[in-house]
Design an enzyme around this catalytic site. Structure first.
Site, mmCIF file in Angstrom:
data_model
loop_
_atom_site.group_PDB
_atom_site.id
_atom_site.type_symbol
_atom_site.label_atom_id
_atom_site.label_comp_id
_atom_site.label_asym_id
_atom_site.label_seq_id
_atom_site.Cartn_x
_atom_site.Cartn_y
_atom_site.Cartn_z
ATOM 1 N N HIS A 139 6.692 -3.737 -0.251
ATOM 2 C CA HIS A 139 6.182 -2.381 -0.465
ATOM 3 C C HIS A 139 7.312 -1.357 -0.591
ATOM 4 O O HIS A 139 8.451 -1.625 -0.189
ATOM 5 C CB HIS A 139 5.271 -1.972 0.699
ATOM 6 C CG HIS A 139 3.893 -2.526 0.598
ATOM 7 N ND1 HIS A 139 3.567 -3.777 1.051
ATOM 8 C CD2 HIS A 139 2.749 -2.001 0.080
ATOM 9 C CE1 HIS A 139 2.278 -4.006 0.837
ATOM 10 N NE2 HIS A 139 1.752 -2.940 0.234
ATOM 11 N N LYS A 143 6.302 3.326 3.373
ATOM 12 C CA LYS A 143 5.136 2.769 4.078
ATOM 13 C C LYS A 143 5.394 2.770 5.586
ATOM 14 O O LYS A 143 6.453 2.352 6.040
ATOM 15 C CB LYS A 143 4.852 1.350 3.568
ATOM 16 C CG LYS A 143 3.602 0.745 4.165
ATOM 17 C CD LYS A 143 3.117 -0.453 3.374
ATOM 18 C CE LYS A 143 1.893 -1.103 4.016
ATOM 19 N NZ LYS A 143 0.756 -0.178 4.199
HETATM 20 N N1 LIG Z 1 -6.628 0.107 0.558
HETATM 21 C C1 LIG Z 1 -5.779 0.321 -0.447
HETATM 22 O O1 LIG Z 1 -5.988 -0.144 -1.590
HETATM 23 C C2 LIG Z 1 -4.566 1.150 -0.224
HETATM 24 C C3 LIG Z 1 -4.291 1.594 1.027
HETATM 25 N N2 LIG Z 1 -3.218 2.385 1.268
HETATM 26 C C4 LIG Z 1 -3.099 2.900 2.622
HETATM 27 O O2 LIG Z 1 -3.498 4.272 2.603
HETATM 28 C C5 LIG Z 1 -2.796 5.000 3.606
HETATM 29 C C6 LIG Z 1 -2.124 6.188 2.960
HETATM 30 O O3 LIG Z 1 -1.087 5.763 2.086
HETATM 31 P P1 LIG Z 1 -0.218 6.816 1.258
HETATM 32 O O4 LIG Z 1 -1.096 7.680 0.440
HETATM 33 O O5 LIG Z 1 0.853 6.039 0.619
HETATM 34 O O6 LIG Z 1 0.391 7.681 2.472
HETATM 35 P P2 LIG Z 1 0.900 9.200 2.440
HETATM 36 O O7 LIG Z 1 1.731 9.367 3.680
HETATM 37 O O8 LIG Z 1 1.496 9.522 1.119
HETATM 38 O O9 LIG Z 1 -0.444 10.047 2.584
HETATM 39 C C7 LIG Z 1 -1.144 10.263 3.763
HETATM 40 C C8 LIG Z 1 -1.542 11.730 3.787
HETATM 41 O O10 LIG Z 1 -2.430 11.963 4.887
HETATM 42 C C9 LIG Z 1 -2.013 13.136 5.557
HETATM 43 N N3 LIG Z 1 -2.552 13.178 6.908
HETATM 44 C C10 LIG Z 1 -1.984 12.768 8.064
HETATM 45 N N4 LIG Z 1 -2.821 12.999 9.093
HETATM 46 C C11 LIG Z 1 -3.943 13.554 8.574
HETATM 47 C C12 LIG Z 1 -5.165 13.996 9.137
HETATM 48 N N5 LIG Z 1 -5.407 13.917 10.450
HETATM 49 N N6 LIG Z 1 -6.117 14.511 8.299
HETATM 50 C C13 LIG Z 1 -5.894 14.608 6.975
HETATM 51 N N7 LIG Z 1 -4.738 14.214 6.390
HETATM 52 C C14 LIG Z 1 -3.785 13.676 7.182
HETATM 53 C C15 LIG Z 1 -0.503 13.047 5.484
HETATM 54 O O11 LIG Z 1 0.122 14.258 5.830
HETATM 55 P P3 LIG Z 1 1.635 14.187 6.472
HETATM 56 O O12 LIG Z 1 2.477 13.543 5.429
HETATM 57 O O13 LIG Z 1 1.955 15.615 6.745
HETATM 58 O O14 LIG Z 1 1.493 13.331 7.710
HETATM 59 C C16 LIG Z 1 -0.329 12.654 4.014
HETATM 60 O O15 LIG Z 1 -0.398 13.772 3.173
HETATM 61 C C17 LIG Z 1 -1.836 4.002 4.259
HETATM 62 O O16 LIG Z 1 -2.431 3.468 5.414
HETATM 63 C C18 LIG Z 1 -1.707 2.911 3.191
HETATM 64 O O17 LIG Z 1 -1.377 1.674 3.746
HETATM 65 C C19 LIG Z 1 -2.365 2.733 0.269
HETATM 66 C C20 LIG Z 1 -2.553 2.278 -0.997
HETATM 67 C C21 LIG Z 1 -3.681 1.445 -1.364
HETATM 68 O O1 LIG Z 2 0.876 1.606 1.840
HETATM 69 C C1 LIG Z 2 0.633 1.145 0.708
HETATM 70 O O2 LIG Z 2 1.230 1.526 -0.303
HETATM 71 C C2 LIG Z 2 -0.412 0.123 0.581
HETATM 72 N N1 LIG Z 2 -1.138 -0.136 1.623
HETATM 73 C C3 LIG Z 2 -2.191 -1.075 1.700
HETATM 74 C C4 LIG Z 2 -1.853 -2.173 2.676
HETATM 75 O O3 LIG Z 2 -1.316 -1.865 3.761
HETATM 76 O O4 LIG Z 2 -2.140 -3.327 2.387
HETATM 77 C C5 LIG Z 2 -2.639 -1.565 0.340
HETATM 78 C C6 LIG Z 2 -1.534 -1.739 -0.656
HETATM 79 O O5 LIG Z 2 -0.787 -2.845 -0.277
HETATM 80 C C7 LIG Z 2 -0.674 -0.491 -0.736
#
Ligand SMILES: NC(=O)C1=CN([C@@H]2O[C@H](COP(=O)(O)OP(=O)(O)OC[C@H]3O[C@@H](n4cnc5c(N)ncnc54)[C@H](OP(=O)(O)O)[C@@H]3O)[C@@H](O)[C@H]2O)C=CC1
Ligand SMILES: O=C(O)C1=N[C@H](C(=O)O)C[C@H](O)C1
Length: 252
Positions: A139, A143
Protein backbone atom coordinates in the site's frame (compact mmCIF):
# COMPACT_ATOMS: atom_id res chain seq x y z
CA UNK A 1 -34.18 10.81 -15.43
CA UNK A 2 -34.50 10.32 -11.66
CA UNK A 3 -36.78 12.85 -10.02
CA UNK A 4 -34.78 14.72 -7.32
CA UNK A 5 -37.39 13.61 -4.77
CA UNK A 6 -36.62 9.93 -5.55
CA UNK A 7 -32.84 10.27 -5.32
CA UNK A 8 -31.18 8.56 -2.36
CA UNK A 9 -29.88 11.23 0.04
CA UNK A 10 -26.25 10.43 0.89
CA UNK A 11 -23.88 11.82 3.55
CA UNK A 12 -20.12 11.15 3.46
CA UNK A 13 -17.93 10.88 6.57
CA UNK A 14 -14.22 11.48 5.96
CA UNK A 15 -15.27 13.67 3.03
CA UNK A 16 -11.93 15.49 2.74
CA UNK A 17 -9.86 12.27 2.78
CA UNK A 18 -8.41 10.35 -0.19
CA UNK A 19 -11.41 8.03 -0.47
CA UNK A 20 -14.01 10.51 0.82
CA UNK A 21 -13.16 13.04 -1.90
CA UNK A 22 -13.55 10.38 -4.57
CA UNK A 23 -16.85 9.15 -3.07
CA UNK A 24 -18.29 12.69 -2.95
CA UNK A 25 -17.40 13.11 -6.63
CA UNK A 26 -18.96 9.76 -7.60
CA UNK A 27 -22.17 10.38 -5.61
CA UNK A 28 -22.46 13.87 -7.05
CA UNK A 29 -22.14 12.48 -10.57
CA UNK A 30 -24.79 9.77 -10.09
CA UNK A 31 -28.26 10.81 -11.23
CA UNK A 32 -30.07 8.66 -8.70
CA UNK A 33 -28.04 9.87 -5.69
CA UNK A 34 -27.96 13.25 -3.95
CA UNK A 35 -24.95 14.34 -1.90
CA UNK A 36 -26.50 16.10 1.11
CA UNK A 37 -23.68 16.18 3.69
CA UNK A 38 -19.86 16.23 3.55
CA UNK A 39 -18.47 15.68 7.02
CA UNK A 40 -14.86 15.48 8.14
CA UNK A 41 -12.76 15.74 11.31
CA UNK A 42 -14.22 18.37 13.67
CA UNK A 43 -17.61 18.58 11.92
CA UNK A 44 -20.87 17.72 13.64
CA UNK A 45 -22.39 14.30 12.78
CA UNK A 46 -25.83 15.88 13.18
CA UNK A 47 -25.15 17.68 9.88
CA UNK A 48 -25.98 14.32 8.25
CA UNK A 49 -29.32 13.81 10.03
CA UNK A 50 -30.25 17.51 9.72
CA UNK A 51 -29.68 17.21 5.95
CA UNK A 52 -31.98 14.17 5.84
CA UNK A 53 -29.28 11.64 4.87
CA UNK A 54 -30.80 8.20 4.26
CA UNK A 55 -27.42 6.55 3.71
CA UNK A 56 -24.07 7.53 5.20
CA UNK A 57 -20.76 6.37 3.69
CA UNK A 58 -17.82 6.12 6.13
CA UNK A 59 -14.21 6.31 4.98
CA UNK A 60 -12.55 7.68 8.14
CA UNK A 61 -10.18 5.62 10.27
CA UNK A 62 -10.34 2.57 12.54
CA UNK A 63 -10.22 4.70 15.74
CA UNK A 64 -13.42 6.62 15.03
CA UNK A 65 -15.48 4.38 12.77
CA UNK A 66 -17.26 2.48 15.57
CA UNK A 67 -18.56 5.69 17.19
CA UNK A 68 -19.74 6.94 13.78
CA UNK A 69 -21.50 3.65 13.06
CA UNK A 70 -23.18 3.56 16.47
CA UNK A 71 -24.44 7.10 16.00
CA UNK A 72 -25.84 6.42 12.49
CA UNK A 73 -27.61 3.23 13.59
CA UNK A 74 -29.13 5.08 16.58
CA UNK A 75 -30.41 7.73 14.16
CA UNK A 76 -31.94 5.04 11.93
CA UNK A 77 -29.55 5.86 9.07
CA UNK A 78 -28.20 2.99 6.93
CA UNK A 79 -24.43 2.90 6.51
CA UNK A 80 -21.87 1.80 3.93
CA UNK A 81 -18.48 1.34 5.59
CA UNK A 82 -15.14 1.13 3.79
CA UNK A 83 -13.00 1.98 6.79
CA UNK A 84 -10.68 -0.85 7.80
CA UNK A 85 -10.07 -2.43 11.22
CA UNK A 86 -13.10 -4.73 11.59
CA UNK A 87 -12.36 -7.74 13.81
CA UNK A 88 -15.01 -10.40 14.49
CA UNK A 89 -15.61 -8.74 17.91
CA UNK A 90 -16.32 -5.40 16.23
CA UNK A 91 -18.72 -7.03 13.76
CA UNK A 92 -20.53 -8.67 16.68
CA UNK A 93 -20.96 -5.27 18.38
CA UNK A 94 -22.43 -3.84 15.19
CA UNK A 95 -24.87 -6.78 15.00
CA UNK A 96 -25.96 -6.10 18.59
CA UNK A 97 -26.65 -2.41 17.81
CA UNK A 98 -28.59 -3.41 14.69
CA UNK A 99 -30.72 -5.88 16.64
CA UNK A 100 -32.32 -2.85 18.33
CA UNK A 101 -32.93 -1.11 14.96
CA UNK A 102 -34.40 -3.80 12.69
CA UNK A 103 -35.00 -1.50 9.71
CA UNK A 104 -31.41 -0.28 9.40
CA UNK A 105 -28.88 -1.80 6.99
CA UNK A 106 -25.09 -1.74 7.28
CA UNK A 107 -22.68 -2.92 4.59
CA UNK A 108 -19.05 -3.26 5.71
CA UNK A 109 -16.70 -4.15 2.87
CA UNK A 110 -12.97 -4.72 3.38
CA UNK A 111 -12.50 -3.84 -0.29
CA UNK A 112 -14.93 -2.29 -2.80
CA UNK A 113 -12.85 -3.19 -5.86
CA UNK A 114 -14.68 -5.83 -7.88
CA UNK A 115 -11.33 -7.42 -8.81
CA UNK A 116 -10.35 -7.54 -5.14
CA UNK A 117 -13.64 -9.23 -4.20
CA UNK A 118 -12.95 -11.87 -6.87
CA UNK A 119 -9.35 -12.26 -5.67
CA UNK A 120 -10.65 -13.09 -2.17
CA UNK A 121 -13.21 -15.53 -3.59
CA UNK A 122 -10.57 -17.24 -5.77
CA UNK A 123 -8.20 -17.45 -2.79
CA UNK A 124 -10.89 -19.08 -0.65
CA UNK A 125 -11.55 -21.59 -3.45
CA UNK A 126 -7.86 -22.43 -3.94
CA UNK A 127 -7.04 -22.73 -0.22
CA UNK A 128 -8.00 -26.38 0.26
CA UNK A 129 -5.60 -27.60 -2.47
CA UNK A 130 -2.33 -26.12 -1.11
CA UNK A 131 -0.17 -26.92 1.91
CA UNK A 132 1.22 -23.40 2.15
CA UNK A 133 -0.19 -19.92 1.70
CA UNK A 134 1.15 -16.45 2.51
CA UNK A 135 -0.27 -12.99 1.75
CA UNK A 136 1.78 -10.02 0.57
CA UNK A 137 -0.12 -6.74 0.67
CA UNK A 138 1.37 -3.49 -0.65
CA UNK A 139 0.00 0.00 0.00
CA UNK A 140 0.79 3.71 -0.15
CA UNK A 141 2.86 4.91 2.83
CA UNK A 142 0.08 7.14 4.26
CA UNK A 143 -1.94 4.08 5.28
CA UNK A 144 -2.41 4.02 9.07
CA UNK A 145 -3.01 0.31 9.66
CA UNK A 146 -1.13 -2.91 8.90
CA UNK A 147 -2.01 -5.50 7.87
CA UNK A 148 -4.70 -4.09 5.59
CA UNK A 149 -8.37 -4.94 6.13
CA UNK A 150 -8.35 -6.79 2.81
CA UNK A 151 -5.41 -8.96 3.88
CA UNK A 152 -7.02 -9.71 7.25
CA UNK A 153 -10.29 -10.69 5.55
CA UNK A 154 -8.43 -12.84 2.99
CA UNK A 155 -6.56 -14.60 5.80
CA UNK A 156 -9.88 -15.24 7.57
CA UNK A 157 -11.59 -16.84 4.54
CA UNK A 158 -8.49 -18.91 3.75
CA UNK A 159 -8.32 -20.13 7.37
CA UNK A 160 -12.00 -21.13 7.22
CA UNK A 161 -11.45 -23.07 3.98
CA UNK A 162 -8.35 -24.81 5.38
CA UNK A 163 -10.21 -25.79 8.55
CA UNK A 164 -13.14 -27.15 6.51
CA UNK A 165 -10.66 -29.26 4.49
CA UNK A 166 -8.93 -30.47 7.67
CA UNK A 167 -5.58 -29.02 6.59
CA UNK A 168 -3.10 -28.86 9.45
CA UNK A 169 -0.34 -26.37 10.14
CA UNK A 170 1.76 -25.16 7.21
CA UNK A 171 5.31 -26.47 6.81
CA UNK A 172 7.85 -23.96 8.19
CA UNK A 173 11.16 -24.92 9.78
CA UNK A 174 12.12 -21.36 10.82
CA UNK A 175 13.93 -21.53 14.19
CA UNK A 176 15.87 -18.31 14.23
CA UNK A 177 13.83 -15.26 13.31
CA UNK A 178 14.27 -11.48 13.53
CA UNK A 179 10.97 -9.99 14.79
CA UNK A 180 8.71 -9.34 11.82
CA UNK A 181 10.80 -11.30 9.28
CA UNK A 182 8.04 -13.86 8.81
CA UNK A 183 5.26 -11.27 8.79
CA UNK A 184 2.23 -11.06 11.07
CA UNK A 185 0.14 -14.13 11.77
CA UNK A 186 -3.56 -13.58 11.05
CA UNK A 187 -5.80 -16.58 11.70
CA UNK A 188 -2.72 -18.79 11.19
CA UNK A 189 -1.80 -17.18 7.83
CA UNK A 190 1.39 -15.10 7.46
CA UNK A 191 0.75 -11.59 6.13
CA UNK A 192 3.58 -9.34 4.89
CA UNK A 193 2.85 -5.60 4.65
CA UNK A 194 4.84 -3.40 2.28
CA UNK A 195 4.49 0.41 2.33
CA UNK A 196 6.05 2.42 -0.52
CA UNK A 197 5.50 5.71 -2.32
CA UNK A 198 3.84 5.24 -5.69
CA UNK A 199 1.65 2.32 -4.58
CA UNK A 200 -2.12 2.54 -4.12
CA UNK A 201 -3.50 -0.88 -3.01
CA UNK A 202 -2.13 -4.25 -4.14
CA UNK A 203 -2.23 -7.82 -2.86
CA UNK A 204 -0.75 -11.18 -3.76
CA UNK A 205 -1.88 -14.48 -2.32
CA UNK A 206 0.87 -17.05 -2.82
CA UNK A 207 -0.09 -20.72 -2.58
CA UNK A 208 2.38 -23.61 -2.69
CA UNK A 209 2.38 -27.37 -2.74
CA UNK A 210 4.66 -30.09 -4.09
CA UNK A 211 6.36 -28.82 -7.25
CA UNK A 212 4.04 -25.88 -7.95
CA UNK A 213 2.86 -22.49 -6.77
CA UNK A 214 -0.19 -20.43 -7.60
CA UNK A 215 -0.19 -16.64 -7.28
CA UNK A 216 -3.42 -14.66 -7.25
CA UNK A 217 -2.78 -10.94 -7.56
CA UNK A 218 -4.94 -7.83 -7.58
CA UNK A 219 -3.89 -4.21 -8.16
CA UNK A 220 -5.83 -1.00 -7.61
CA UNK A 221 -3.87 1.68 -9.47
CA UNK A 222 -6.47 4.38 -8.85
CA UNK A 223 -9.12 4.95 -6.16
CA UNK A 224 -11.68 5.16 -8.98
CA UNK A 225 -11.51 1.34 -8.88
CA UNK A 226 -13.48 1.34 -5.62
CA UNK A 227 -16.34 3.58 -6.79
CA UNK A 228 -18.59 1.10 -8.67
CA UNK A 229 -18.58 -1.09 -5.53
CA UNK A 230 -19.31 1.84 -3.22
CA UNK A 231 -22.22 3.02 -5.36
CA UNK A 232 -23.58 -0.53 -5.61
CA UNK A 233 -23.61 -0.73 -1.80
CA UNK A 234 -25.18 2.73 -1.41
CA UNK A 235 -28.05 1.72 -3.71
CA UNK A 236 -28.54 -1.66 -1.98
CA UNK A 237 -28.01 -0.99 1.72
CA UNK A 238 -31.50 0.28 2.66
CA UNK A 239 -33.00 -2.91 1.21
CA UNK A 240 -30.70 -5.15 3.26
CA UNK A 241 -31.59 -4.75 6.94
CA UNK A 242 -28.95 -6.05 9.34
CA UNK A 243 -25.25 -6.48 8.67
CA UNK A 244 -23.76 -7.47 5.31
CA UNK A 245 -20.01 -8.13 5.33
CA UNK A 246 -18.27 -7.90 1.97
CA UNK A 247 -19.68 -7.20 -1.47
CA UNK A 248 -20.05 -10.87 -2.45
CA UNK A 249 -23.82 -11.01 -1.86
CA UNK A 250 -24.31 -7.74 -3.75
CA UNK A 251 -22.34 -8.51 -6.90
CA UNK A 252 -24.22 -11.76 -7.37
N1 LIG B 1 -12.96 -0.76 1.67
C1 LIG B 1 -12.24 -0.22 0.69
O1 LIG B 1 -12.40 -0.55 -0.50
C2 LIG B 1 -11.24 0.84 1.01
C3 LIG B 1 -11.00 1.16 2.30
N2 LIG B 1 -10.13 2.14 2.63
C4 LIG B 1 -10.05 2.47 4.04
O2 LIG B 1 -10.76 3.70 4.24
C5 LIG B 1 -10.19 4.43 5.32
C6 LIG B 1 -9.84 5.82 4.84
O3 LIG B 1 -8.79 5.77 3.89
P1 LIG B 1 -8.23 7.11 3.21
O4 LIG B 1 -9.33 7.84 2.55
O5 LIG B 1 -7.05 6.70 2.44
O6 LIG B 1 -7.77 7.91 4.52
P2 LIG B 1 -7.62 9.50 4.70
O7 LIG B 1 -6.78 9.68 5.93
O8 LIG B 1 -7.19 10.13 3.43
O9 LIG B 1 -9.12 9.98 5.00
C7 LIG B 1 -9.78 9.86 6.21
C8 LIG B 1 -10.50 11.17 6.46
O10 LIG B 1 -11.36 11.04 7.61
C9 LIG B 1 -11.18 12.17 8.43
N3 LIG B 1 -11.64 11.90 9.79
C10 LIG B 1 -10.93 11.48 10.86
N4 LIG B 1 -11.73 11.36 11.93
C11 LIG B 1 -12.98 11.70 11.52
C12 LIG B 1 -14.24 11.76 12.17
N5 LIG B 1 -14.38 11.45 13.46
N6 LIG B 1 -15.33 12.15 11.44
C13 LIG B 1 -15.21 12.48 10.14
N7 LIG B 1 -14.03 12.45 9.48
C14 LIG B 1 -12.93 12.05 10.16
C15 LIG B 1 -9.70 12.45 8.31
O11 LIG B 1 -9.35 13.71 8.82
P3 LIG B 1 -7.82 13.91 9.41
O12 LIG B 1 -6.92 13.64 8.26
O13 LIG B 1 -7.83 15.32 9.88
O14 LIG B 1 -7.70 12.88 10.51
C16 LIG B 1 -9.52 12.32 6.80
O15 LIG B 1 -9.89 13.49 6.13
C17 LIG B 1 -8.99 3.60 5.80
O16 LIG B 1 -9.38 2.79 6.87
C18 LIG B 1 -8.67 2.73 4.58
O17 LIG B 1 -8.04 1.54 4.94
C19 LIG B 1 -9.44 2.81 1.68
C20 LIG B 1 -9.59 2.50 0.36
C21 LIG B 1 -10.51 1.49 -0.10
O1 LIG C 1 -5.94 2.27 2.99
C1 LIG C 1 -6.13 1.93 1.81
O2 LIG C 1 -5.70 2.57 0.85
C2 LIG C 1 -6.92 0.71 1.55
N1 LIG C 1 -7.51 0.15 2.56
C3 LIG C 1 -8.31 -1.01 2.53
C4 LIG C 1 -7.68 -2.12 3.32
O3 LIG C 1 -7.16 -1.85 4.43
O4 LIG C 1 -7.71 -3.26 2.87
C5 LIG C 1 -8.71 -1.40 1.12
C6 LIG C 1 -7.66 -1.17 0.08
O5 LIG C 1 -6.66 -2.11 0.28
C7 LIG C 1 -7.11 0.24 0.17
Amino acid sequence: MTDERDAIRVGVLGARGRMGTEVCRAVDAAEDLELVAMIDQGDWLFNASDAGAEVVVDFTNPDVVMDNLHWCIDQGISVVVGTSGFSEQRLERVRSWLARKPGVGVVIAPNFGIGAVLMMQFAARAARYFESVEIIEQHHPKKLDAPSGTAAHTARVIAEARAAANLGAMPDATKDERPGARGAEVDGVRVHSVRAAGLVAHQEVLFGTTGETLTIRHDSYDRASFMPGVLLAVRAVRHRPGLTVGLDALID
